[in-house]
Design a protein around this motif. Sequence first.
Motif, PDB file in Angstrom:
ATOM      1  N   HIS A  51      58.994  25.103  97.358  1.00  0.00           N
ATOM      2  CA  HIS A  51      58.498  25.342  95.995  1.00  0.00           C
ATOM      3  C   HIS A  51      58.347  26.829  95.684  1.00  0.00           C
ATOM      4  O   HIS A  51      57.480  27.222  94.918  1.00  0.00           O
ATOM      5  CB  HIS A  51      57.154  24.628  95.762  1.00  0.00           C
ATOM      6  N   TRP A  54      59.930  26.581  91.829  1.00  0.00           N
ATOM      7  CA  TRP A  54      59.222  25.711  90.894  1.00  0.00           C
ATOM      8  C   TRP A  54      58.984  24.390  91.596  1.00  0.00           C
ATOM      9  O   TRP A  54      59.855  23.922  92.333  1.00  0.00           O
ATOM     10  CB  TRP A  54      60.081  25.494  89.644  1.00  0.00           C
ATOM     11  N   THR A  63      67.999  27.913  89.290  1.00  0.00           N
ATOM     12  CA  THR A  63      67.061  28.996  89.021  1.00  0.00           C
ATOM     13  C   THR A  63      67.801  30.161  88.386  1.00  0.00           C
ATOM     14  O   THR A  63      68.871  30.559  88.869  1.00  0.00           O
ATOM     15  CB  THR A  63      66.376  29.475  90.318  1.00  0.00           C
TER      16      THR A  63
END
Length: 242
Positions: A51, A54, A63
């Motif tokens: 994570h 996100w 990303t």
Amino acid sequence: TKDTKSNMAATWKLLYWRGFPGRGEYVRLMFEETGTAYAEEAFDMPMKADHKDWPYFAVPLVTNTGTGFSLSQTPAILRYLADKLDGGRLAPSDPELRAQCDALLGGVVDEVAEAQDAHYPINMNGTAKENAGPQRDARVKLWRESRLPKWFGHFQNVVKYNKEVKGNSGGWAVSDKITYVDLALFQLCEGILNMYPQDYEKLCPPGSALRSLHVQVESRPRIAAFLASPRHQAYCNDVPGT
């Protein structure tokens, strides 16, 4: 274990499993068709989500390395990238056409999920070996004989309707131009063709609307270059598309 195959000019990063196309291929096709530079970070199974970008439930994850924005869930990624990449040319500007793209993508996602369930009926988080046996064989047989023909018949009808009723001569699914859902339909066809070629030939005979769309996407210069490159991984065929 992870490694990063990076392009230093890349704005986007794709996080996905190592060793098979899978759902990551739907995202790769978006980047490739639009000529968008991207880096790929590949993980071996099992993966422990760190994570760092996100909180996500499952990959693929994209990303934006410039802004730090991350997004997971394949349909959400495709819709978002269609608006953002190459001037948004893979997303129709008309809201009704956008809604039809979303509806058709929902069908693709449903069919992929049904295929996954049929091939992994015992433990969806397990391996193909763990799921092997009579239960899997019966589920796959039912899916191939019932659900798969229904889905492909539906997709054939959508592409035919776009040409014969709406009068769009481009051979695409929704409008007179290629959209993100055409790339998704292409990848769906690729998965069936590679794992069940006899089913593909029956459901997509030469000259049929969906077969023509499949061939048309395959022959696009950037897609053809991608399919011939090391970026396109071989199928392991545990499930169609993997």
